[in-house]
Design a protein around this motif. Structure first.
Motif, PDB file in Angstrom:
ATOM      1  N   GLN A 121     -21.859 -21.274   9.261  1.00 52.02           N
ATOM      2  CA  GLN A 121     -21.151 -22.538   9.049  1.00 52.02           C
ATOM      3  C   GLN A 121     -19.890 -22.601   9.910  1.00 52.02           C
ATOM      4  O   GLN A 121     -19.576 -23.646  10.499  1.00 52.02           O
ATOM      5  N   GLU A 122     -19.170 -21.490   9.991  1.00 49.60           N
ATOM      6  CA  GLU A 122     -17.953 -21.461  10.809  1.00 49.60           C
ATOM      7  C   GLU A 122     -18.288 -21.622  12.284  1.00 49.60           C
ATOM      8  O   GLU A 122     -17.550 -22.276  13.036  1.00 49.60           O
ATOM      9  N   GLU A 125     -18.971 -25.233  12.958  1.00 50.33           N
ATOM     10  CA  GLU A 125     -17.694 -25.953  13.011  1.00 50.33           C
ATOM     11  C   GLU A 125     -17.025 -25.775  14.369  1.00 50.33           C
ATOM     12  O   GLU A 125     -16.538 -26.745  14.971  1.00 50.33           O
ATOM     13  N   SER A 128     -19.176 -27.467  17.283  1.00 49.71           N
ATOM     14  CA  SER A 128     -19.135 -28.932  17.207  1.00 49.71           C
ATOM     15  C   SER A 128     -17.749 -29.456  17.579  1.00 49.71           C
ATOM     16  O   SER A 128     -17.626 -30.528  18.199  1.00 49.71           O
ATOM     17  N   PHE A 129     -16.687 -28.710  17.247  1.00 53.72           N
ATOM     18  CA  PHE A 129     -15.329 -29.091  17.638  1.00 53.72           C
ATOM     19  C   PHE A 129     -15.193 -29.025  19.160  1.00 53.72           C
ATOM     20  O   PHE A 129     -14.632 -29.940  19.790  1.00 53.72           O
ATOM     21  N   GLY A 180     -21.213 -27.157   8.136  1.00 59.25           N
ATOM     22  CA  GLY A 180     -20.314 -26.928   9.262  1.00 59.25           C
ATOM     23  C   GLY A 180     -19.701 -28.215   9.779  1.00 59.25           C
ATOM     24  O   GLY A 180     -18.509 -28.270  10.116  1.00 59.25           O
ATOM     25  N   VAL A 181     -20.505 -29.287   9.837  1.00 60.27           N
ATOM     26  CA  VAL A 181     -19.983 -30.593  10.271  1.00 60.27           C
ATOM     27  C   VAL A 181     -18.965 -31.119   9.260  1.00 60.27           C
ATOM     28  O   VAL A 181     -17.951 -31.732   9.642  1.00 60.27           O
ATOM     29  N   ASP A 183     -16.938 -29.344   7.499  1.00 63.95           N
ATOM     30  CA  ASP A 183     -15.688 -28.617   7.766  1.00 63.95           C
ATOM     31  C   ASP A 183     -15.015 -29.105   9.041  1.00 63.95           C
ATOM     32  O   ASP A 183     -13.785 -29.032   9.167  1.00 63.95           O
ATOM     33  N   LEU A 184     -15.813 -29.582   9.995  1.00 66.81           N
ATOM     34  CA  LEU A 184     -15.253 -30.100  11.250  1.00 66.81           C
ATOM     35  C   LEU A 184     -14.268 -31.230  10.992  1.00 66.81           C
ATOM     36  O   LEU A 184     -13.272 -31.362  11.721  1.00 66.81           O
ATOM     37  N   GLU A 187     -10.678 -30.193  10.817  1.00 62.89           N
ATOM     38  CA  GLU A 187     -10.075 -29.863  12.118  1.00 62.89           C
ATOM     39  C   GLU A 187      -9.742 -31.130  12.907  1.00 62.89           C
ATOM     40  O   GLU A 187      -8.721 -31.180  13.610  1.00 62.89           O
TER      41      GLU A 187
END
Length: 281
Positions: A121-122, A125, A128-129, A180-181, A183-184, A187
């Motif tokens: 997942q990290e 993130e 994708s960032f 993961g998205v 969590d994005l 950010e």
């Protein structure tokens, strides 16, 4: 007479039970042999689980470092240099994901999924960032998985009967991608505040529209998806609200507040909207 017969039968049964117990306790007993096989299988599975947990922690640490590096794009003149440095770090993370693929070769992924899902997942993130900063779009699950193809050299040892290169792949599950998205979005919210602090007035409005699209996509899932996804939807809405609040302030009061003070204003306004249950980063 009957009492003696009963005692004799009981003694006989006890003797037979003792004999069976002794037979089972013998090293060559089939029962003992079967349980030794079970012990080896459980020990092997436990050791593999611990190795996957360790690799997942390494992936999480390196992915977080990549995210911290990418946040510098709002304050440096050469964005491409930061992105290239992040590419190198992400390549290192992918090599560690290749170690997970090696551990899972011939195994059921779902048996060990809980061991490595935090790191995956990290990674989603972070990648994708990185993709958003470079292309201003959301990377797809297919694009993420397309980069997780690994070439490994076989030495012809163990169960491998041939020498030469072999291809290993790792497929990120849709659930890990969605988490993961989600969590994005946190950010991107921090990127919005940093951009305003550096005098960039356009980025917050781009981020607001992008976050709205992600929120609309998650809204289609709603409560029908996995529990973890619906749980993170609350945090996603908070991030979107903070970015929209920043855009509103820029549009209405932007001319009244000096640029060097905008970041302080948004930071203080965001702090007043923080959920007490939300973890601080």
């Amino acid at each position: 007479m009957s009492n003696r017969a009963d005692e004799g039968c009981a003694r006989k049964r006890k003797t037979e039970a003792d004999r069976k117990s002794e037979d089972c306790a013998r090293p060559d007993s089939p029962v003992i042999a079967a349980f030794r096989v079970f012990q080896r299988e459980l020990d092997t599975k436990h050791d593999k689980h611990e190795r996957l947990v360790k690799i997942s922690r390494d992936i999480t640490i390196e992915s977080k470092r990549t995210i911290f590096l990418l946040h510098r794009v709002t304050s440096v003149p050469d964005v491409e240099e930061i992105l290239n440095e992040a590419d190198v770090k992400l390549d290192g993370v992918r090599q560690k994901i290749g170690q997970i693929a090696e551990e899972l070769k011939g195994e059921d992924l779902h048996q060990f999924h809980r061991a490595f899902t935090p790191g995956i997942q990290e990674y989603v993130e972070a990648v994708s960032f990185h993709h958003f900063i470079r292309h201003r779009t959301l990377i797809s699950l297919e694009e993420v998985n397309a980069r997780l193809v690994f070439i490994r050299e076989n030495k012809g040892e163990g169960e491998v009967t041939w020498a030469g290169p072999s291809v290993l792949t790792f497929q990120i599950t849709p659930i890990d991608y969605l988490l993961g998205v989600a969590d994005l979005t946190g950010e991107l919210m921090r990127m919005c505040i940093s951009s305003v602090g550096n005098g960039d007035i356009d980025t917050p409005f781009q981020l607001s529209g992008f976050l709205r699209q992600i929120h609309d996509g998650f809204s289609y899932i709603g409560n029908t998806g996995p529990y973890e996804v619906s749980k993170k939807l609350h945090t996603l809405r908070q991030s979107l609200g903070k970015v929209e609040d920043a855009c509103y302030t820029l549009r209405v009061r932007g001319s009244e507040i000096p640029k060097h003070m905008l970041a302080d204003v948004f930071t203080s306004r965001a702090a007043t909207h923080l959920d007490p249950d939300e973890p601080m980063v």
